[in-house]
Design a protein around this motif. Sequence first.
Motif, mmCIF file in Angstrom:
data_model
loop_
_atom_site.group_PDB
_atom_site.id
_atom_site.type_symbol
_atom_site.label_atom_id
_atom_site.label_comp_id
_atom_site.label_asym_id
_atom_site.label_seq_id
_atom_site.Cartn_x
_atom_site.Cartn_y
_atom_site.Cartn_z
ATOM 1 N N ARG A 1 -5.599 6.694 -0.934
ATOM 2 C CA ARG A 1 -4.597 5.147 -0.278
ATOM 3 C C ARG A 1 -3.659 5.776 0.798
ATOM 4 O O ARG A 1 -4.269 5.360 2.387
ATOM 5 C CB ARG A 1 -4.200 4.598 -0.454
ATOM 6 C CG ARG A 1 -4.019 2.930 0.104
ATOM 7 C CD ARG A 1 -3.555 2.257 -0.887
ATOM 8 N NE ARG A 1 -3.179 2.217 -2.142
ATOM 9 C CZ ARG A 1 -2.949 2.084 -3.045
ATOM 10 N NH1 ARG A 1 -4.488 2.011 -3.705
ATOM 11 N NH2 ARG A 1 -1.861 2.452 -4.275
ATOM 12 N N GLU B 1 -10.827 4.492 0.899
ATOM 13 C CA GLU B 1 -9.958 5.483 0.950
ATOM 14 C C GLU B 1 -10.683 6.498 -0.029
ATOM 15 O O GLU B 1 -10.340 7.660 0.939
ATOM 16 C CB GLU B 1 -8.731 5.091 0.210
ATOM 17 C CG GLU B 1 -8.378 3.727 0.115
ATOM 18 C CD GLU B 1 -8.566 2.590 -0.295
ATOM 19 O OE1 GLU B 1 -9.707 2.789 -1.245
ATOM 20 O OE2 GLU B 1 -7.944 1.567 -0.097
ATOM 21 N N ASP C 1 -4.049 6.260 5.416
ATOM 22 C CA ASP C 1 -3.330 5.287 6.264
ATOM 23 C C ASP C 1 -2.501 6.179 6.942
ATOM 24 O O ASP C 1 -1.189 5.565 7.712
ATOM 25 C CB ASP C 1 -2.148 4.474 5.366
ATOM 26 C CG ASP C 1 -2.655 3.157 4.689
ATOM 27 O OD1 ASP C 1 -4.006 2.864 4.652
ATOM 28 O OD2 ASP C 1 -2.037 3.009 3.365
ATOM 29 N N ARG C 2 -2.613 7.571 6.363
ATOM 30 C CA ARG C 2 -2.355 8.732 7.159
ATOM 31 C C ARG C 2 -0.222 8.449 7.573
ATOM 32 O O ARG C 2 0.426 9.010 8.035
ATOM 33 C CB ARG C 2 -2.308 8.462 8.514
ATOM 34 C CG ARG C 2 -3.837 8.265 9.706
ATOM 35 C CD ARG C 2 -4.073 8.587 10.925
ATOM 36 N NE ARG C 2 -5.669 8.555 11.271
ATOM 37 C CZ ARG C 2 -6.349 7.211 11.069
ATOM 38 N NH1 ARG C 2 -6.432 6.212 10.747
ATOM 39 N NH2 ARG C 2 -7.477 7.937 12.031
ATOM 40 N N GLU C 3 -0.182 8.169 5.834
ATOM 41 C CA GLU C 3 0.787 8.769 5.088
ATOM 42 C C GLU C 3 1.370 9.340 5.201
ATOM 43 O O GLU C 3 0.327 10.104 4.194
ATOM 44 C CB GLU C 3 1.462 7.440 4.273
ATOM 45 C CG GLU C 3 1.470 5.880 4.820
ATOM 46 C CD GLU C 3 1.216 4.992 2.918
ATOM 47 O OE1 GLU C 3 1.974 5.443 2.344
ATOM 48 O OE2 GLU C 3 1.158 4.045 2.927
#
Length: 203
Positions: free
Chosen positions: A19, A98, A23-25
């Motif tokens: 995930r 994801e 979410d490009r975290e």
Amino acid sequence: MPRPADPAVRRLLVERAARMLADREPVTLRALVEGTGVSTMAVYTHFGGMPGLWSAVRQEGFSRLTGRLAGVPHTADPVHDLAALGVAYARNGLAHPELYRAMFDAGARLADEAAAGAPFERLVAAVARARDEGRLAAPTDPRTLATQYWAAGHGLVSLVVQGVLPGDVLAPLSTATTVALLVAAGDGETRCRASVERAWAAG
């Protein structure tokens, strides 16, 4: 003494990592476990470190896809069954966006590459069956056509998962693409379309 591996913790970390990636975290040890109730040591306990975690994330994606395809029933119509695998592939990607994005990150090595290849081999077998039962022309190479079919389907699902295309265009675009590929490989257009549309309606 290190804690023993816990399947629930392993699954939690795999899904959280996927995930965060989607979410490009930034995925650091601390960010990964923040708010989960587990320590950074859990990543080493369950995966041996971050490379092992990314491998597990990809593997989980393929495992879920394999399970989804296993639920596709065998019918008397080989083209319907081939199309139904494509429908199951699409539904799996939409259900687990994801993991779907993460599973094609070739930068992370897979622990079991054969298992990851199983879904594609099932697609190859479905094309071979359609050819052998006379729906596709005898010269059709199952692996080549399966690659074309998978590439087209993967492209459409990826565009929907990434939000580039709305979800309601997936079925009509996939149907048109599948019919075009299979008619070019020898199936009759009317019969082919009926088989493919039934697969999407049932899926």
